[in-house]
Motif scaffolding. Structure first.
Motif, mmCIF file in Angstrom:
data_model
loop_
_atom_site.group_PDB
_atom_site.id
_atom_site.type_symbol
_atom_site.label_atom_id
_atom_site.label_comp_id
_atom_site.label_asym_id
_atom_site.label_seq_id
_atom_site.Cartn_x
_atom_site.Cartn_y
_atom_site.Cartn_z
ATOM 1 N N LEU A 53 0.816 -1.218 0.000
ATOM 2 C CA LEU A 53 0.000 0.000 0.000
ATOM 3 C C LEU A 53 0.847 1.265 0.000
ATOM 4 N N SER A 54 1.998 1.202 0.667
ATOM 5 C CA SER A 54 2.866 2.380 0.728
ATOM 6 C C SER A 54 3.786 2.491 -0.475
ATOM 7 N N GLY A 55 3.915 1.374 -1.223
ATOM 8 C CA GLY A 55 4.772 1.380 -2.402
ATOM 9 C C GLY A 55 6.241 1.366 -2.077
ATOM 10 N N THR A 56 6.609 0.901 -0.867
ATOM 11 C CA THR A 56 8.010 0.879 -0.470
ATOM 12 C C THR A 56 8.723 -0.397 -0.868
ATOM 13 N N GLY A 57 7.997 -1.324 -1.496
ATOM 14 C CA GLY A 57 8.607 -2.591 -1.882
ATOM 15 C C GLY A 57 8.569 -3.581 -0.738
ATOM 16 N N GLY A 58 9.349 -4.640 -0.848
ATOM 17 C CA GLY A 58 9.389 -5.652 0.201
ATOM 18 C C GLY A 58 8.312 -6.692 0.067
ATOM 19 N N THR A 59 7.561 -6.688 -1.020
ATOM 20 C CA THR A 59 6.532 -7.692 -1.239
ATOM 21 C C THR A 59 6.573 -8.142 -2.697
ATOM 22 N N SER A 60 6.084 -9.351 -2.938
ATOM 23 C CA SER A 60 6.134 -9.895 -4.295
ATOM 24 C C SER A 60 5.143 -9.170 -5.193
ATOM 25 N N SER A 61 5.406 -9.225 -6.491
ATOM 26 C CA SER A 61 4.510 -8.576 -7.444
ATOM 27 C C SER A 61 3.148 -9.239 -7.452
ATOM 28 N N THR A 62 3.130 -10.562 -7.206
ATOM 29 C CA THR A 62 1.850 -11.281 -7.170
ATOM 30 C C THR A 62 0.992 -10.796 -6.011
ATOM 31 N N SER A 63 1.587 -10.659 -4.830
ATOM 32 C CA SER A 63 0.845 -10.182 -3.662
ATOM 33 C C SER A 63 0.340 -8.758 -3.881
ATOM 34 N N ALA A 64 1.186 -7.921 -4.445
ATOM 35 C CA ALA A 64 0.780 -6.540 -4.711
ATOM 36 C C ALA A 64 -0.368 -6.495 -5.718
ATOM 37 N N GLU A 65 -0.322 -7.359 -6.722
ATOM 38 C CA GLU A 65 -1.385 -7.408 -7.726
ATOM 39 C C GLU A 65 -2.700 -7.862 -7.098
ATOM 40 N N ILE A 66 -2.627 -8.860 -6.223
ATOM 41 C CA ILE A 66 -3.829 -9.352 -5.540
ATOM 42 C C ILE A 66 -4.447 -8.245 -4.693
ATOM 43 N N ILE A 67 -3.601 -7.513 -3.965
ATOM 44 C CA ILE A 67 -4.099 -6.455 -3.083
ATOM 45 C C ILE A 67 -4.730 -5.329 -3.884
ATOM 46 N N TRP A 68 -4.001 -4.812 -4.886
ATOM 47 C CA TRP A 68 -4.447 -3.625 -5.597
ATOM 48 C C TRP A 68 -5.552 -3.917 -6.608
ATOM 49 N N SER A 69 -5.555 -5.090 -7.204
ATOM 50 C CA SER A 69 -6.519 -5.373 -8.275
ATOM 51 C C SER A 69 -7.763 -6.110 -7.804
ATOM 52 N N ILE A 70 -7.667 -6.842 -6.694
ATOM 53 C CA ILE A 70 -8.788 -7.688 -6.277
ATOM 54 C C ILE A 70 -9.323 -7.290 -4.898
ATOM 55 N N ARG A 71 -8.478 -7.378 -3.888
ATOM 56 C CA ARG A 71 -8.982 -7.255 -2.515
ATOM 57 C C ARG A 71 -9.292 -5.825 -2.106
#
Length: 347
Positions: A53-71
């Motif tokens: 959410l903060s865009g600071t990195g430290g997470t996989s692209s898949t997890s970020a995609e799930i958070i931003w596009s779905i959940r």
């Protein structure tokens, strides 16, 4: 003098109670938001959510995609539309002076669903797409038509119980007509319309969130802005008129706002039952007051808590199978309505 002091302390106590209840609901909403983002077919740690959410990195692209596009879009839709349902129910209960009036019971949601389904089928048959704003307009037209029909019935029947029965019958008629349209539609994409008609926040996207936020937040602010005349209206139309409220115009405003809020829910989530009845009743009981200035903010946050929590249960209770949202809201909301009816009978 003593009675004035007791009244002052009583008002202060109820105001403080409303603030405490609203703050507690905000904390509960925050906890449910974290749980909704973390839990699912893919579990995501809370630290990864903050990083995404903060865009600071430290997470996989898949997890970020799930958070931003779905959940996250689904979460925001559930919170906004839950608040809209609760406010719409509160306005309709005030308008009809009936504690069990809400968009679902009075058939308003079903009317919005019918017009929306009709327009959607016509556009799909002509190989055209339907924008989010067009969905809101179609659902709004259906809500206004249904409320107008219910108002005509209200003038002919003297009993509020008969009005509720009439609203339920209107809802059944609209639901049957909607099912008829869906059953005989030629386009295979009508399957999506059938899934939508069961009530769900799944499939929400950022375009939907933008339209929902603009419509719902504007209507919620307008509802809060009329708190003072709404408080006078609760004491009766004669009293409201005596303190300078244009009752005829104010009734139109109430119908307009209630229709707009319920139309937003019908357009993006389908019919969702019992939220509009249960949440306003629970909020009034919790804060021990019916003053709109206190009830409206707590009611909006309470509706968000109720729908976000029910959506989480619908997703996770029998995962990977997802329950329809209305089945979960009915499970928790129906007992509240039963308790309300029993309390009214006891009084």
């Amino acid at each position: 003098m003593r009675s004035r002091l007791s009244m002052t302390y009583g008002e202060t106590g109820r105001a403080s109670r409303a603030v405490v209840v609203t703050a507690a609901l905000l904390v509960a909403l925050l906890a449910l938001c974290v749980a909704s983002l973390c839990l699912g077919s893919v579990s995501i740690p809370a630290g990864d959510i903050l990083a995404a959410l903060s865009g600071t990195g430290g997470t996989s692209s898949t997890s970020a995609e799930i958070i931003w596009s779905i959940r996250l879009p689904r979460l925001l839709e559930a919170a906004l539309l839950g608040g809209a349902l609760a406010l719409s129910g509160y306005l309709l209960q005030t308008f009809f002076n009936n504690p069990i009036a809400d968009p679902f019971i009075l058939g308003v949601s079903s009317g919005a669903k019918f017009v929306l389904a009709l327009v959607m089928v016509v556009l799909l048959g002509a190989s055209q797409t339907m924008s989010s704003s067009m969905m809101v307009v179609a659902a709004f037209a259906g809500s206004l038509l249904t409320i107008g029909f219910v108002l005509v019935i209200a003038r002919r029947v003297g009993s509020m119980s008969m009005l509720i029965v009439a609203g339920v019958m209107v809802g059944y008629i609209c639901s049957a007509a909607t099912n008829f349209i869906i059953a005989f539609a030629d386009d295979q994409s009508i399957v999506n319309l059938h899934n939508w008609s069961q009530g769900s926040f799944s499939g929400s996207n950022w375009d939907d969130v933008d339209i929902t936020a603009a419509v719902v937040l504007s209507a919620a602010i307008a509802t809060f802005a009329i708190s003072k005349p709404l408080s006078a209206f609760q004491l009766g139309e004669a009293y409201a008129q005596s303190v300078g409220v244009n009752v005829q115009r104010f009734r139109v405003v109430l119908v307009f706002l209630a229709s707009l809020l319920s139309a937003s829910v019908a357009a993006f989530a389908g019919p969702i039952s019992f939220v509009g009845i249960a949440v306003p009743h629970l909020i009034r009981s919790a804060i021990k007051s019916s003053k709109p200035l206190r009830v409206i903010p707590a009611c909006f946050v309470g509706g968000a808590v109720f729908c976000v929590g029910c959506d989480l249960i619908a997703r996770m209770a029998f995962a990977p199978t997802e329950l329809t949202l209305s089945s979960v809201t009915a499970f928790f909301g129906a007992p509240v309505v039963i308790a309300l009816m029993l309390r009214k009978r006891a009084r």
